[in-house]
Design an enzyme around this catalytic site. Structure first.
Site, PDB file in Angstrom:
ATOM      1  N   CYS A   2       0.838  -1.202   0.000  1.00  0.00           N
ATOM      2  CA  CYS A   2       0.000   0.000   0.000  1.00  0.00           C
ATOM      3  C   CYS A   2       0.871   1.250   0.000  1.00  0.00           C
ATOM      4  O   CYS A   2       1.799   1.378   0.783  1.00  0.00           O
ATOM      5  CB  CYS A   2      -0.950   0.093   1.184  1.00  0.00           C
ATOM      6  SG  CYS A   2      -2.215  -1.162   1.167  1.00  0.00           S
ATOM      7  N   ARG A  27       4.212  -0.452  -4.506  1.00  0.00           N
ATOM      8  CA  ARG A  27       3.808  -0.829  -3.149  1.00  0.00           C
ATOM      9  C   ARG A  27       2.464  -1.568  -3.132  1.00  0.00           C
ATOM     10  O   ARG A  27       2.039  -2.069  -2.086  1.00  0.00           O
ATOM     11  CB  ARG A  27       3.714   0.418  -2.272  1.00  0.00           C
ATOM     12  CG  ARG A  27       5.042   1.093  -2.057  1.00  0.00           C
ATOM     13  CD  ARG A  27       4.902   2.239  -1.099  1.00  0.00           C
ATOM     14  NE  ARG A  27       4.535   1.791   0.225  1.00  0.00           N
ATOM     15  CZ  ARG A  27       5.393   1.456   1.183  1.00  0.00           C
ATOM     16  NH1 ARG A  27       6.684   1.541   0.959  1.00  0.00           N
ATOM     17  NH2 ARG A  27       4.978   1.047   2.353  1.00  0.00           N
ATOM     18  N   TRP A  74      -2.531  -2.827  -1.769  1.00  0.00           N
ATOM     19  CA  TRP A  74      -2.164  -4.248  -1.793  1.00  0.00           C
ATOM     20  C   TRP A  74      -3.046  -4.871  -0.720  1.00  0.00           C
ATOM     21  O   TRP A  74      -2.838  -4.657   0.466  1.00  0.00           O
ATOM     22  CB  TRP A  74      -0.686  -4.396  -1.452  1.00  0.00           C
ATOM     23  CG  TRP A  74      -0.137  -5.778  -1.583  1.00  0.00           C
ATOM     24  CD1 TRP A  74       0.351  -6.369  -2.715  1.00  0.00           C
ATOM     25  CD2 TRP A  74       0.034  -6.749  -0.529  1.00  0.00           C
ATOM     26  NE1 TRP A  74       0.803  -7.640  -2.420  1.00  0.00           N
ATOM     27  CE2 TRP A  74       0.615  -7.899  -1.094  1.00  0.00           C
ATOM     28  CE3 TRP A  74      -0.259  -6.748   0.840  1.00  0.00           C
ATOM     29  CZ2 TRP A  74       0.918  -9.033  -0.355  1.00  0.00           C
ATOM     30  CZ3 TRP A  74       0.039  -7.892   1.579  1.00  0.00           C
ATOM     31  CH2 TRP A  74       0.625  -9.015   0.983  1.00  0.00           C
ATOM     32  N   ASN A 100      -1.905   2.605   5.367  1.00  0.00           N
ATOM     33  CA  ASN A 100      -1.036   1.465   5.062  1.00  0.00           C
ATOM     34  C   ASN A 100      -0.740   0.777   6.381  1.00  0.00           C
ATOM     35  O   ASN A 100      -0.249   1.416   7.314  1.00  0.00           O
ATOM     36  CB  ASN A 100       0.265   1.950   4.415  1.00  0.00           C
ATOM     37  CG  ASN A 100       1.297   0.838   4.327  1.00  0.00           C
ATOM     38  OD1 ASN A 100       0.942  -0.326   4.148  1.00  0.00           O
ATOM     39  ND2 ASN A 100       2.565   1.188   4.464  1.00  0.00           N
ATOM     40  N   GLY A 101      -1.027  -0.511   6.462  1.00  0.00           N
ATOM     41  CA  GLY A 101      -0.788  -1.243   7.704  1.00  0.00           C
ATOM     42  C   GLY A 101      -1.958  -2.169   7.981  1.00  0.00           C
ATOM     43  O   GLY A 101      -2.765  -2.451   7.087  1.00  0.00           O
ATOM     44  N   GLU A 489      18.261 -17.669  -5.462  1.00  0.00           N
ATOM     45  CA  GLU A 489      17.833 -16.352  -5.951  1.00  0.00           C
ATOM     46  C   GLU A 489      17.349 -16.458  -7.405  1.00  0.00           C
ATOM     47  O   GLU A 489      16.341 -15.856  -7.776  1.00  0.00           O
ATOM     48  CB  GLU A 489      19.003 -15.360  -5.816  1.00  0.00           C
ATOM     49  CG  GLU A 489      18.914 -14.083  -6.632  1.00  0.00           C
ATOM     50  CD  GLU A 489      17.787 -13.143  -6.207  1.00  0.00           C
ATOM     51  OE1 GLU A 489      17.042 -13.471  -5.288  1.00  0.00           O
ATOM     52  OE2 GLU A 489      17.651 -12.087  -6.848  1.00  0.00           O
ATOM     53  N   LYS A 493      13.615 -15.411  -8.491  1.00  0.00           N
ATOM     54  CA  LYS A 493      13.368 -14.354  -9.478  1.00  0.00           C
ATOM     55  C   LYS A 493      12.494 -14.884 -10.600  1.00  0.00           C
ATOM     56  O   LYS A 493      11.562 -14.236 -11.050  1.00  0.00           O
ATOM     57  CB  LYS A 493      14.711 -13.850 -10.006  1.00  0.00           C
ATOM     58  CG  LYS A 493      14.799 -12.415 -10.261  1.00  0.00           C
ATOM     59  CD  LYS A 493      15.129 -11.512  -9.094  1.00  0.00           C
ATOM     60  CE  LYS A 493      14.373 -11.739  -7.818  1.00  0.00           C
ATOM     61  NZ  LYS A 493      14.841 -10.935  -6.720  1.00  0.00           N
ATOM     62  N   GLU A 496       8.761 -15.522  -9.386  1.00  0.00           N
ATOM     63  CA  GLU A 496       7.920 -14.379  -9.020  1.00  0.00           C
ATOM     64  C   GLU A 496       7.499 -13.531 -10.214  1.00  0.00           C
ATOM     65  O   GLU A 496       6.459 -12.902 -10.180  1.00  0.00           O
ATOM     66  CB  GLU A 496       8.550 -13.521  -7.923  1.00  0.00           C
ATOM     67  CG  GLU A 496       9.740 -12.722  -8.324  1.00  0.00           C
ATOM     68  CD  GLU A 496      10.271 -11.860  -7.182  1.00  0.00           C
ATOM     69  OE1 GLU A 496       9.475 -11.233  -6.473  1.00  0.00           O
ATOM     70  OE2 GLU A 496      11.502 -11.810  -7.017  1.00  0.00           O
ATOM     71  N   HIS A 512      18.567 -36.849  -3.713  1.00  0.00           N
ATOM     72  CA  HIS A 512      17.925 -37.302  -2.468  1.00  0.00           C
ATOM     73  C   HIS A 512      16.420 -37.054  -2.496  1.00  0.00           C
ATOM     74  O   HIS A 512      15.816 -36.774  -1.464  1.00  0.00           O
ATOM     75  CB  HIS A 512      18.577 -36.603  -1.274  1.00  0.00           C
ATOM     76  CG  HIS A 512      20.015 -36.948  -1.101  1.00  0.00           C
ATOM     77  ND1 HIS A 512      20.456 -38.203  -0.727  1.00  0.00           N
ATOM     78  CD2 HIS A 512      21.139 -36.214  -1.312  1.00  0.00           C
ATOM     79  CE1 HIS A 512      21.769 -38.218  -0.690  1.00  0.00           C
ATOM     80  NE2 HIS A 512      22.223 -37.032  -1.055  1.00  0.00           N
ATOM     81  N   LYS A 611       6.183  -4.433  -3.393  1.00  0.00           N
ATOM     82  CA  LYS A 611       7.500  -4.210  -2.808  1.00  0.00           C
ATOM     83  C   LYS A 611       7.303  -3.727  -1.378  1.00  0.00           C
ATOM     84  O   LYS A 611       6.294  -3.137  -1.060  1.00  0.00           O
ATOM     85  CB  LYS A 611       8.238  -3.141  -3.633  1.00  0.00           C
ATOM     86  CG  LYS A 611       9.740  -3.263  -3.510  1.00  0.00           C
ATOM     87  CD  LYS A 611      10.458  -2.516  -4.585  1.00  0.00           C
ATOM     88  CE  LYS A 611      11.946  -2.717  -4.493  1.00  0.00           C
ATOM     89  NZ  LYS A 611      12.375  -4.068  -4.883  1.00  0.00           N
TER      90      LYS A 611
HETATM   91  C1  F6R Z   1      11.961 -10.578  -4.276  1.00  0.00           C
HETATM   92  C2  F6R Z   1      11.935  -9.491  -3.331  1.00  0.00           C
HETATM   93  C3  F6R Z   1      11.538  -9.793  -1.938  1.00  0.00           C
HETATM   94  C4  F6R Z   1      12.306  -8.912  -0.947  1.00  0.00           C
HETATM   95  C5  F6R Z   1      11.786  -9.144   0.470  1.00  0.00           C
HETATM   96  C6  F6R Z   1      12.585  -8.375   1.500  1.00  0.00           C
HETATM   97  O1  F6R Z   1      12.491 -10.184  -5.500  1.00  0.00           O
HETATM   98  O2  F6R Z   1      12.196  -8.363  -3.662  1.00  0.00           O
HETATM   99  O3  F6R Z   1      11.711 -11.134  -1.646  1.00  0.00           O
HETATM  100  O4  F6R Z   1      13.651  -9.230  -1.021  1.00  0.00           O
HETATM  101  O5  F6R Z   1      10.449  -8.757   0.540  1.00  0.00           O
HETATM  102  O6  F6R Z   1      12.591  -7.010   1.222  1.00  0.00           O
HETATM  103  P1  F6R Z   1      13.627  -6.033   1.896  1.00  0.00           P
HETATM  104  O7  F6R Z   1      14.976  -6.347   1.371  1.00  0.00           O
HETATM  105  O8  F6R Z   1      13.170  -4.660   1.500  1.00  0.00           O
HETATM  106  O9  F6R Z   1      13.538  -6.271   3.369  1.00  0.00           O
END
Ligand code: F6R
Length: 616
Positions: A2, A27, A74, A100-101, A489, A493, A496, A512, A611
Site C-alpha cells: 500500500c 507498493r 495491496w 497502510n498497515g 535467488e 526471481k 515471481e 535425495h 514491494k
Molecule cells: C523478491 C523481493 C523480496 C524482498 C523481500 C525483503 O524479489 O524483492 O523477496 O527481497 O520482501 O525485502 P527487503 O529487502 O526490503 O527487506
C-alpha cells in the site's frame, strides 16, 4: 504494501497525487483512489485496478482543489474491489483516510461502531478510522461550530483519540471537509513529509515526492503531524517535537525508467553502477570503511554475527555468510526473520552483532527480528538501501548500500549491492597477509566491469535461451557453496515474475528426492563456474542428463568441457570462485527477466506481490 500520498499547497492537487501514486505503485496495485477538497468540499474517486485505469475514468477538470490524498492498495482485509479501495470515509463522507498497515482489533471496534449506528460500506480494517475520528469530533460537538483554528486543533485531537483505540500498524493521512491541511500519523509503517516551498507532500516512500522535492522529514514511531501549505507541526505523545529534514541524494531520473521497458530491466542494467557506488561509499584512501565498529575476535568464544532477512535479501545473506566465514573466519548465523521472531533465542545476545539485511528498511518481519535481537542485548546493525528508513532508526548503527532507488518489485541491483557489503565486511574483519587482502580488494573493484561484461556479452544469448525456457512450467536451479544461494535467488526471481514453478536446490541434493521430478519437461539451470567443487557439480549434471532433463549451464568463458554435457551454455567472465556470485547473479536476473517477457508477464507488477512488505 500500500502506498499513500497527500498534497497541500497552491497548485492543483490531483495531477500531483496521481503522479506520486504512479511512482510508488510498486507498493500495491490492485485498487486505488483519490479524495480532493475543492474549496473545502470533498470529492472521492476510487476503483479496482491500477492508477492508469483510475485515470482513464477520471475527468481531472471535475476534481479541482489544492488539498488531496491518494492510495494504491495491496489488499489485506477485503478483496481488491472498488468498495474496499481507499480512501475510506466516515458516515457523512466528510472525513477521508488513507492507510497502510493492519488494524488488528478492527473487528471489535467495528462491532462497537455498528451498535452505535455507524454504517460500513467496505470489508476493510481501515474504515473504522474515519468513523472513530468522526465520533470523537461529534462527542466534542464542535464540528463546524468553532473557528477554523479551533477546528484544526479539535480534528488533530480527534485523530489522536481515534488512533489510541487501534492495535496494529498504520501510516495514515487524514483529510476533512473544511480543513485546509492534512493530518498524518505513523506506527510501525513508514511515512515521510516532502518539504516544498509554500506546499508540502506526504508519502509512504521517497520516490513519490522526488519529482517535487529532495528535502524530506522522516516521521518517527508515534508521530502525529498537522501539515499545511506553509507549516508542519509534529507531536509525539502529546508534546511538540522537532524533526530535522534530510536532503535525499537520489534524483528523479534514478526513479524513472530511463528508456527501458521495465524498471526491472533498467535496474539489472544498473547492477554495475550499484556495485561501483556501494564500493565508492565504503572504500577510503586508507582501506575499507563501513563506518561501524565490529570488534569481533572470531572463534567460538568470541563474538559472532547473526543476520536476519527475508526473501531476496535472505538469499544474499546466505551468500554473505559464506563470504564472511571464508574471508574472515568469523561465524555467521543466518535466520529468516519471520521464523526467528517466533523461535527461542538460545544465544547469548550480548555476545552477538545482529544485522538486519533489508533493501527497503521497512520489511515488518525484519524490523521485528531487529527489535528482538535488541531486547536480548545484541548490538544491532541495519544494512539497507534507504536513508532514514525504519531499520536505521531501530538499529544502533547502519551500513548503507549504494544501489539507488529500487522500484521494480523484484529486487535485483540491491542484491548485488548487498553482496558487495558482505565482501567488504569479510575483508575488513579478515586477518590475512596484506598482499592477499590487496589481491581480494583489487578483484572486488573489478566487479563493476565483470557485471558489465555479462550485460554486454551474455544478454543476447540469454534472450535466445529464454525463448525456449519460457515454454516450460517447472524448473530447477542448482549450485553449490557460495553459488547455492545464487541458485535460490535465480529460482525466486524466475517464479515471481514469470510464474514458472522454479526450485533452487543444492546440486548434491537433487538425488535425495527431487530426481523423481526430473523429466524432459523439467529444465535444470546449473551454476558451473570454477570452484573447488566444479567436478562434483559436473558429476551432478551428468546424473541429471541421464534422467533426460534439459540442462542450461552458467559457465566461464573458455570452459569448453562443459559443452559436452549440457544443452545450452550462458557464458560469464571468469573470476575467483568467491566473486563468481556477481556475474552469475547478473546472468540469472537477465534469464528471469527475458523469460517473463517472453511469456508476456506484467514484469514490474507481478501478481499478488508488492514491494516493501510492511505486514507480518
Ligand atoms: C523478491 C523481493 C523480496 C524482498 C523481500 C525483503 O524479489 O524483492 O523477496 O527481497 O520482501 O525485502 P527487503 O529487502 O526490503 O527487506
Amino acid at each position: 504494501m500500500c502506498g499513500i500520498v497527500g498534497y497541500v499547497g497552491e497548485r492543483e492537487a490531483l495531477p500531483i497525487i496521481l503522479d506520486s501514486l504512479k511512482r510508488i505503485e510498486y507498493r500495491g496495485y490492485d485498487s486505488c483512489g483519490v479524495f480532493v477538497l475543492e474549496d473545502g468540499e470533498p470529492k472521492l474517486h476510487k476503483d479496482a485496478g491500477t492508477i492508469d485505469h483510475l485515470k482513464k475514468n477520471l475527468s481531472e477538470s471535475e476534481y479541482k482543489g489544492k488539498v488531496a490524498i491518494g492510495h494504491t492498495r495491496w489488499a489485506t482485509h477485503g478483496a481488491p474491489s472498488k468498495k474496499n479501495a481507499h480512501p475510506h470515509l466516515d458516515g457523512k463522507g466528510e472525513i477521508a483516510v488513507v492507510h497502510n498497515g493492519i488494524i488488528e482489533n478492527y473487528q471489535l471496534i467495528k462491532e462497537e461502531l455498528l451498535s452505535l449506528g455507524c454504517k460500513f460500506v467496505s470489508e476493510t480494517d481501515t474504515e473504522v478510522i474515519p468513523h472513530l475520528i468522526n465520533l470523537s469530533l461529534k462527542k466534542k460537538a464542535l464540528l463546524k461550530k468553532v473557528s477554523s483554528e479551533k477546528f484544526d486543533w479539535q480534528l488533530k485531537e480527534a485523530v489522536r483519540e481515534a488512533l489510541a483505540c487501534l492495535n496494529g500498524s498504520y501510516a495514515i493521512i487524514v483529510a476533512a471537509k473544511g480543513f485546509d491541511g492534512l493530518i498524518a500519523a505513523r506506527k510501525e509503517s513508514p511515512l515521510i513529509i516532502g518539504v516544498g516551498d509554500r506546499e508540502n507532500f506526504i508519502a509512504s516512500d521517497v520516490p513519490a515526492v522526488l519529482e517535487q522535492t529532495n528535502r524530506v522529514i522522516y516521521l518517527e514511531e508515534g508521530d502525529l503531524a498537522v501539515v499545511k501549505k506553509e507549516s508542519i507541526y509534529i507531536e509525539n505523545g502529546g508534546a511538540e517535537v522537532r524533526r530535522e529534514g534530510r536532503l535525499i541524494p537520489w534524483t528523479i531520473e534514478d526513479a524513472e525508467k530511463g528508456g527501458y521497458e521495465h524498471f526491472m530491466l533498467k535496474e539489472i542494467h544498473e547492477e554495475p553502477r550499484a556495485i561501483m557506488d556501494t564500493l565508492r561509499g565504503h572504500i577510503a584512501e586508507d582501506g575499507i570503511n563501513l563506518g561501524i565498529d565490529f570488534k569481533i575476535e572470531g572463534g567460538a568464544k568470541g563474538r559472532s554475527i547473526l543476520m536476519v532477512a527475508c526473501g531476496t535479501s535472505y538469499y544474499a545473506t546466505l551468500c554473505g555468510k559464506q563470504i564472511i566465514e571464508n574471508l574472515a573466519k568469523v561465524p555467521v548465523q543466518v535466520e529468516l526473520a519471520s521464523e526467528f521472531n517466533y523461535s527461542d533465542f538460545v544465544l547469548d545476545g550480548t555476545n552477538i552483532i545482529a544485522m538486519a539485511i533489508t533493501q527497503s528498511g521497512e520489511t515488518a518481519d525484519t524490523l521485528m527480528a531487529l527489535k528482538k535481537a535488541k531486547r536480548y542485548g545484541s548490538k544491532t546493525v541495519a544494512l539497507t538501501n534507504v536513508v532514514g528508513s525504519s531499520a536505521t532508526r531501530i538499529a544502533d548503527e547502519t551500513i548503507y548500500m549504494g544501489a539507488g532507488p529500487e522500484i521494480g518489485v523484484a529486487a535485483t541491483k540491491s542484491f548485488v549491492a548487498q553482496l558487495v557489503i558482505f565482501y567488504l565486511l569479510g575483508l575488513s574483519l579478515a586477518k590475512m597477509p596484506e598482499s592477499e587482502f590487496v589481491g581480494y580488494l583489487e578483484e572486488l573493484k573489478r566487479m563493476p566491469q565483470i557485471a558489465q561484461i555479462v550485460l554486454d556479452e551474455a544478454n543476447g544469448d540469454i534472450q535466445k535461451h529464454a525463448r525456449y525456457f519460457s515454454k516450460y512450467e517447472h524448473a530447477f536451479f542448482i549450485g553449490r557453496g557460495v553459488n547455492l544461494p545464487i541458485a535460490l535467488e535465480g529460482a525466486l526471481k524466475l517464479k515471481e515474475i514469470s510464474y514458472i514453478h522454479a526450485e533452487g536446490y543444492a546440486a548434491g541434493e537433487l538425488k535425495h528426492g527431487p530426481f523423481a521430478l526430473l523429466t524432459e519437461d523439467t529444465p535444470v539451470v546449473v551454476i558451473l563456474t570454477h570452484d573447488n567443487v566444479y567436478e562434483k557439480t559436473l558429476g551432478n549434471v551428468k546424473e541429471i542428463k541421464a534422467r533426460g532433463a534439459p540442462v542450461i549451464a552458467i559457465a566461464e568463458e573458455g570452459d569448453e568441457e562443459v559443452e559436452k554435457y549440457v544443452d545450452a551454455v550462458i557464458r560469464v567472465p571468469g573470476t575467483s570462485a568467491i566473486f563468481s556470485p556477481i556475474p552469475n547473479t547478473v546472468a540469472l536476473h537477465l534469464l528471469a527477466y527475458w523469460t517473463a517477457k517472453e511469456r508476456g508477464c506484467e514484469i514490474d507488477k507481478p501478481r499478488n506481490l508488492a514491494k516493501s512488505v510492511t505486514v507480518e
